[in-house]
Design a protein around this motif. Structure first.
Motif, mmCIF file in Angstrom:
data_model
loop_
_atom_site.group_PDB
_atom_site.id
_atom_site.type_symbol
_atom_site.label_atom_id
_atom_site.label_comp_id
_atom_site.label_asym_id
_atom_site.label_seq_id
_atom_site.Cartn_x
_atom_site.Cartn_y
_atom_site.Cartn_z
ATOM 1 N N PRO A 87 16.630 12.412 28.456
ATOM 2 C CA PRO A 87 16.413 11.497 27.331
ATOM 3 C C PRO A 87 15.137 11.853 26.571
ATOM 4 C CG PRO A 87 17.024 10.272 29.297
ATOM 5 C CD PRO A 87 16.795 11.703 29.730
ATOM 6 N N SER A 88 15.278 12.033 25.283
ATOM 7 C CA SER A 88 14.119 12.401 24.466
ATOM 8 C C SER A 88 14.307 11.873 23.053
ATOM 9 C CB SER A 88 13.935 13.926 24.432
ATOM 10 O OG SER A 88 14.974 14.537 23.675
ATOM 11 N N ASP A 89 13.241 11.920 22.279
ATOM 12 C CA ASP A 89 13.307 11.398 20.917
ATOM 13 C C ASP A 89 14.136 12.285 19.995
ATOM 14 O OD1 ASP A 89 11.550 13.510 20.713
ATOM 15 O OD2 ASP A 89 9.847 12.302 20.042
ATOM 16 N N TYR A 90 14.565 13.474 20.466
ATOM 17 C CA TYR A 90 15.491 14.269 19.668
ATOM 18 C C TYR A 90 16.799 13.516 19.459
ATOM 19 C CZ TYR A 90 19.139 17.735 18.761
ATOM 20 O OH TYR A 90 20.222 18.409 18.236
ATOM 21 N N TYR A 91 17.210 12.760 20.459
ATOM 22 C CA TYR A 91 18.483 12.034 20.379
ATOM 23 C C TYR A 91 18.337 10.666 19.707
ATOM 24 C CZ TYR A 91 19.855 15.609 23.710
ATOM 25 O OH TYR A 91 20.113 16.810 24.317
ATOM 26 N N VAL A 92 17.137 10.295 19.357
ATOM 27 C CA VAL A 92 16.897 9.016 18.681
ATOM 28 C C VAL A 92 16.854 9.263 17.174
ATOM 29 C CG1 VAL A 92 15.316 7.084 18.393
ATOM 30 C CG2 VAL A 92 15.661 8.080 20.655
ATOM 31 N N GLU A 93 17.719 8.562 16.451
ATOM 32 C CA GLU A 93 17.801 8.742 15.007
ATOM 33 C C GLU A 93 17.714 7.394 14.308
ATOM 34 O OE1 GLU A 93 20.943 11.347 13.661
ATOM 35 O OE2 GLU A 93 21.274 12.075 15.693
ATOM 36 N N SER A 94 17.395 7.439 13.056
ATOM 37 C CA SER A 94 17.292 6.212 12.267
ATOM 38 C C SER A 94 18.669 5.586 12.068
ATOM 39 C CB SER A 94 16.673 6.506 10.901
ATOM 40 O OG SER A 94 16.734 5.352 10.071
ATOM 41 N N GLY A 95 18.739 4.275 12.314
ATOM 42 C CA GLY A 95 19.975 3.528 12.081
ATOM 43 C C GLY A 95 19.945 2.738 10.790
ATOM 44 N N SER A 96 18.969 2.998 9.937
ATOM 45 C CA SER A 96 18.864 2.285 8.669
ATOM 46 C C SER A 96 20.006 2.681 7.743
ATOM 47 C CB SER A 96 17.521 2.594 7.993
ATOM 48 O OG SER A 96 16.439 2.234 8.836
ATOM 49 N N TYR A 97 20.468 1.727 6.963
ATOM 50 C CA TYR A 97 21.539 2.032 6.005
ATOM 51 C C TYR A 97 21.555 1.015 4.883
ATOM 52 C CZ TYR A 97 24.346 -1.730 8.118
ATOM 53 O OH TYR A 97 24.807 -2.940 8.573
ATOM 54 N N VAL A 98 22.180 1.409 3.785
ATOM 55 C CA VAL A 98 22.465 0.524 2.649
ATOM 56 C C VAL A 98 23.947 0.669 2.346
ATOM 57 C CG1 VAL A 98 21.969 -0.036 0.249
ATOM 58 C CG2 VAL A 98 20.154 0.869 1.705
ATOM 59 N N ARG A 99 24.627 -0.484 2.177
ATOM 60 C CA ARG A 99 26.076 -0.440 2.001
ATOM 61 C C ARG A 99 26.502 -1.346 0.854
ATOM 62 N NH1 ARG A 99 28.202 -2.162 7.062
ATOM 63 N NH2 ARG A 99 28.480 0.030 7.617
ATOM 64 N N ILE A 100 27.451 -0.855 0.061
ATOM 65 C CA ILE A 100 28.165 -1.752 -0.842
ATOM 66 C C ILE A 100 29.183 -2.478 0.033
ATOM 67 C CG2 ILE A 100 29.711 -1.932 -2.819
ATOM 68 C CD1 ILE A 100 28.396 0.489 -4.009
ATOM 69 N N ARG A 101 28.862 -3.717 0.344
ATOM 70 C CA ARG A 101 29.699 -4.464 1.282
ATOM 71 C C ARG A 101 31.002 -4.918 0.631
ATOM 72 N NH1 ARG A 101 32.100 -5.248 5.826
ATOM 73 N NH2 ARG A 101 32.522 -7.398 6.317
ATOM 74 N N ASN A 102 30.915 -5.357 -0.619
ATOM 75 C CA ASN A 102 32.132 -5.844 -1.263
ATOM 76 C C ASN A 102 31.999 -5.713 -2.782
ATOM 77 O OD1 ASN A 102 34.704 -7.248 -0.438
ATOM 78 N ND2 ASN A 102 34.040 -8.628 -2.060
#
Length: 993
Positions: free
Chosen positions: A908-923
């Protein structure tokens, strides 16, 4: 003569009356007296009758009425208006707003309150906002619309979204809110058609939720369904048809690229290894198993009644295909609601919702199979058999298409949710109400694995039939007495109540070999080999008793008080620790009503509120206070040739176990500006979980496995919420509204009973890695591992490092303690799966008969652990991003490793940790109300058509299908190939008859 005269007079009188009461057709337009805007759906009734009509999209109406009758016009938020007909065929009416009825009413639990009098933090979403989204689950429609509420969706058909209100407040217990549908407690809202819902209220703070005591630690979601209203019968149809398409499909390497990577790996591990040809045909396994899916949803409702009886009945059908071939979900809903006004003081009624679903299932790991399957394996061999990895030098992999074809599982279930009530008003201001709720459900599944040999790893020498049936039954009986009275400048409402509930569930599961498949009707367990039969069964029962009370007090319509106390008992806890008090208090000050504020021109509304409350969480692991015993055969002993079974305790539980307690402080302000066209609401909260159930590792010499579980930890969620809404009518033809919500939450473990103790979780199947940790000072379920300090570029760098067994192209981990050895002491927090920020932008525009809605939703400051990349046993496929950025030699990159993703590269290392931020057109939805002439020709009251796009675009950087990854608090945010959301494009119709 006299008789003839009387006869003549009677004839003349009859003629006169007949003429006076002749029926004529009256038409006209109903508009707002101030703006001139048409009022859509205003009720027009002939006074003294049930004959009436509703205005269309242009405010027009037409009806037949006596020429000397009177028309009464009604519209929510406007003063009722009565107009004599006087033989007129055209009557236009301008209605004036009624300030008293314009106040928004919200459901508060066992009652309602005007929004201006609420002292807690309550969010309300009305039906018109829900039906403007083509969602199959009502909770999905809330995403991005409520500050402080995080919703994580799954793309699987029929799946229920995960919802968290103001962060995760438990480690081992459930973090799901309490769902209350018309007074009945339910586990989720998957059985509800969104078109049946009148409003959804979310009780976010402890003060507003304390009326539900032990059940409310994670917040409360109150659902009020639509009820019939007196007047002419109305029939509504809401439906849409559409397609669902895969978005953000992850790019994987093709056969040539894959062979290049595997050959690089082989050369590093063994310079003389046989290489894979780079000219083999290529298979895109995602393209093979995914599809463009269809979805259609239809709902028909009828409502109406008289002053004595009102009713509403509805029926709905949903058919949703999954984006994976063979995945399909079908749902039928039926609802019947009736209220009877028995007398002036007595009212009774009932509401019943029936739900039936059927599902064709797919393998739960199909996305994982498609991710790892080498592209050099064909779907089918030239001889027609499935492509077999044994014929290729890559290892043991499943053929995903063979998995889909071989998998044979169906699920189905039914649920009845019902509530009956009786209400009596007596004396002056007293109301007694009793209600009985029922939630009964049956769920079944059948899995059949045929005797077959598809590939070298997908075969079965005997068929296997597995069946399971589970049943749940809940009843809830509640009684409340309410006193509501106004004394001059004092408004007082007192509520007293009792609640009793029983939950029971049981299941039966069996499996047997050698059942022959002739048809679906022939699959019975007793048709298999009895010697291979395995039977498992179990059940659970929980009981609850509660006493509660609430006082709402207002002085001069500006000083507000809400006080609540609930006394709860739950069988989830030991007998001597089952009772607990849950109090709360809320204060409000409507500053804008003070005399010194009357001459200012800034605030139309200014209210300051503060609250404190104490809640409980009874959703802990079942029977946690009982000592679990492990009867492993390895613990047996033989003395004098006699076998003596042995046993050992798996876990240790303290003799006493207490409630998980949540205490929360909320400070809020509500403001209105520019004639309340702009409204702003802000909240700061501090939510602390005390005595949370937590697991500690026992000392090794005790000989115990597992953990010691008890009230060992405290957590805290602290945050800020901001809501701003602007609405304006620029003309009679154009109006718009814009809403923005934003929330910030910080989750932290504040204490654990044992110093330096921690809870590890988030297991990955390679090496037994645990990638998450829960410890003091950090968020629940934080990612835990090594920090990557670059890539070894050559042998000289390896020789001088703390990783002597590494090779060039491997990760170089940071030696945090500087002792020259990379070990567990060098691990640290490398990511946080708890969202830091959530936000939403919701807009609506109307131009004449057109309307447009655009909703944007996003999450920021959150991490994902890419378990897809981290789970590698050998020659799994690679994603294209890795191929383009991998280390290929000295100086090529200092961020990505070589193709040799084995050994410590998988730690386990920070190589496998990525940003989960997102912007979505929901509707995104564009609607059009057909002109009244067309509607009248079709003998309808209103007809609206629309096109809708849901989740059409999502912007994110994560190397995966979807940045929405759910999970339990201690293992959330770990992506093991979740079922991603899809983009849905619909055409829909809303019609009223």
């Amino acid at each position: 003569m006299k008789r003839k005269f009387l006869l003549l007079v009677m004839c003349l009188l009859t003629f006169h009356l007949s003429f006076a009461q002749s029926t004529i057709t009256v038409q006209g337009r109903v508009t707002d007296a101030e703006t001139g805007q048409p009022l859509i759906g205003a009720g027009v009734v002939v006074q003294g009758t049930t004959t009436g009509a509703q205005t269309d999209a242009d405010g027009n109406y037409t009806l037949s009425a006596p020429s000397d009758g009177t028309l009464t016009f009604n519209y929510l938020g406007y003063k009722a208006t009565s107009v004599p007909i006087n033989n007129r065929t055209s009557i236009n009416v301008q209605m004036e707003t009624d300030a008293a009825t314009l106040q928004e009413v919200v459901v508060t639990g066992y009652g309602v309150q005007e929004k201006r009098d609420v002292t807690g933090s309550i969010a309300s979403v009305k039906s018109e906002e829900l039906v403007r989204q083509a969602s199959q689950n009502p909770v999905s429609s809330l995403q991005g619309k409520v500050a402080g509420v995080t919703i994580t969706n799954s793309g699987a058909p029929g799946a229920s979204p995960q919802i968290r209100i103001r962060g995760a407040g438990s480690a081992l217990g459930s973090t799901d809110p309490l769902y209350v549908v018309d007074g009945t407690f339910v586990n989720d809202l998957s059985f509800l058609n969104p078109a049946d819902i009148e409003s959804i209220e979310i009780l976010k703070d402890a003060s507003s939720a304390a009326i539900y005591g032990v059940r409310a630690a994670n917040g409360v979601v109150l659902v009020t369904t639509k009820r019939g209203k007196a007047g002419e019968s109305t029939v509504n149809y809401n439906g849409f048809v559409g397609v669902q398409r895969v978005t953000n499909q992850l790019d994987m390497t093709n056969a040539q690229e894959y062979a290049t990577l595997v050959n690089e790996k082989l050369r590093i591990e063994n310079p003389t290894a046989n290489l894979i040809p780079t000219n083999l045909p290529s298979t895109d396994w995602y393209d093979q198993v995914l599809r463009t899916a269809t979805i259609h949803n239809h709902q028909v409702s009828a409502s109406g009644g008289s002053e004595k009886v009102t009713y509403m009945a509805s029926a709905g059908y949903l058919n949703q295909e999954g984006i994976v071939k063979g995945d399909e979900y079908r749902r039928i809903t039926a609802r019947l609601q009736t209220d009877f006004q028995v007398s002036e003081n007595i009212k009774v009624g009932y509401n019943g919702i029936f739900y039936d679903y059927q599902s064709d299932n797919i393998p739960s790991d199909i996305f994982y199979q498609a991710f790892v399957a080498p592209p050099i394996i064909p779907v089918f061999e030239p001889n027609g058999r499935y492509g077999d990895p044994a014929n290729y030098p890559v290892g043991n992999f499943a053929n995903p298409q063979a998995s889909l074809d071989w998998f044979n599982q169906k699920s189905n279930g039914q649920r009845l949710t019902a509530n009956a009530f009786g209400e009596v008003s007596f004396l002056d201001g007293f109301t007694f109400r009793t209600s009985l709720g029922l939630n009964y459900g049956i769920d079944e599944y059948r899995n059949y694995r045929s005797q077959d040999s598809l590939t070298s790893v997908q075969y079965a020498s005997r068929s296997l039939l597995t069946q399971q049936r589970s049943k749940s039954n809940m009843w809830l009986w509640e009684n409340t007495l309410t006193y509501d009275k106004t004394f001059g400048d004092h408004d007082l409402t007192v509520l007293l109540g009792t609640s009793a509930q029983e939950d029971k569930s049981n299941f039966f599961r069996g499996s047997v070999n050698d059942v022959e498949f002739n048809s679906e009707a022939d699959l019975y367990l007793d048709l298999g080999d009895p010697e291979t039969a395995l039977i498992d069964a179990g059940g659970a029962r929980g009981t609850f008793v509660s006493y509660f009370g609430r006082v709402n007090y207002s002085f001069l319509d500006r000083y507000l008080l809400t006080a609540t106390l609930r006394y709860d008992a739950s069988s989830n806890y030991p007998r001597n620790d089952r009772w607990e008090y849950f109090p709360s208090i809320g204060l409000g000050w409507r500053v804008s009503e003070e005399n010194f504020m009357q001459n200012q021109a800034i605030f139309d509304n200014l209210k300051i509120r503060a609250s404190w409350g104490r809640l409980g969480n009874n959703n802990i692991p079942a029977n946690i206070y009982r000592l679990p015993v492990d009867r492993d055969p390895r613990l047996a002993a033989i003395y004098n040739g006699v076998l003596f079974p042995g046993a050992n305790l798996r876990e240790v539980v303290p003799a006493t176990l207490f409630w998980e307690i949540v205490e929360e402080v909320d400070l809020g302000v509500e403001m209105g500006f520019l004639n309340n066209r702009l409204t702003v609401e802000a909240d700061w909260y501090n939510k602390q979980t005390k005595d949370a159930i937590f697991g500690l590792t026992p000392l090794g010499f005790l000989g115990l496995g597992g953990q010691i579980r008890g009230n060992f930890a405290d957590f805290r969620n602290r945050g800020l919420e901001l809501i701003a809404n602007w609405s304006d009518d620029l003309s009679t033809d154009f109006s718009y509204n814009i809403g923005v919500n934003f929330s910030r939450n910080r989750n932290e473990v504040t204490s654990i009973a044992t110093e330096n103790a921690a809870f590890y979780n988030g297991n990955l199947p390679v090496g037994g890695y645990q990638v998450s940790i829960t410890r003091v000072g950090d968020p629940i379920g934080s990612f835990f591992g090594y920090e990557v300090d670059g890539i070894f570029q050559n042998e000289q760098e390896v020789e001088g490092s703390a990783q002597p067994n590494a090779v060039p192209g491997d990760f170089r981990f940071r030696d945090r303690d500087g002792n020259g050895i990379i070990d567990e002491r060098d691990k640290t927090i490398i990511g946080n799966p708890n969202p830091g920020f959530t936000y939403g932008i919701n807009t609506g525009f109307r131009f004449k008969s057109f309307d447009l809605q655009l909703d944007i939703q996003g999450v920021a400051d959150v991490d994902i652990y890419n378990g897809n990349r981290n789970v590698r046993f050998g020659n799994e496929n690679y994603d294209k991003d890795f191929y383009d950025n991998r280390w290929t030699g000295p100086g090529s990159t200092n961020s990505y490793p070589s193709a040799k993703l084995t050994g410590r590269n998988l730690d386990p290392s920070d190589y496998y940790v990525e940003s989960g931020s997102y912007v979505r057109i929901r509707n995104l939805q564009l609607g059009y109300n057909l002109p009244s002439g067309v509607v009248n020709t079709l003998k309808m009251r209103n007809l609206r058509v629309y096109v809708n796009a849901q989740n059409p675009v999502t912007w994110f950087k994560y190397n995966g299908f979807s940045p929405e990854v759910s999970g339990a608090p201690i293992s959330q945010g770990i992506d093991r190939n979740v079922y991603p959301l899809s983009a849905t494009y619909n055409f829909g119709v809303n019609a009223t008859f």
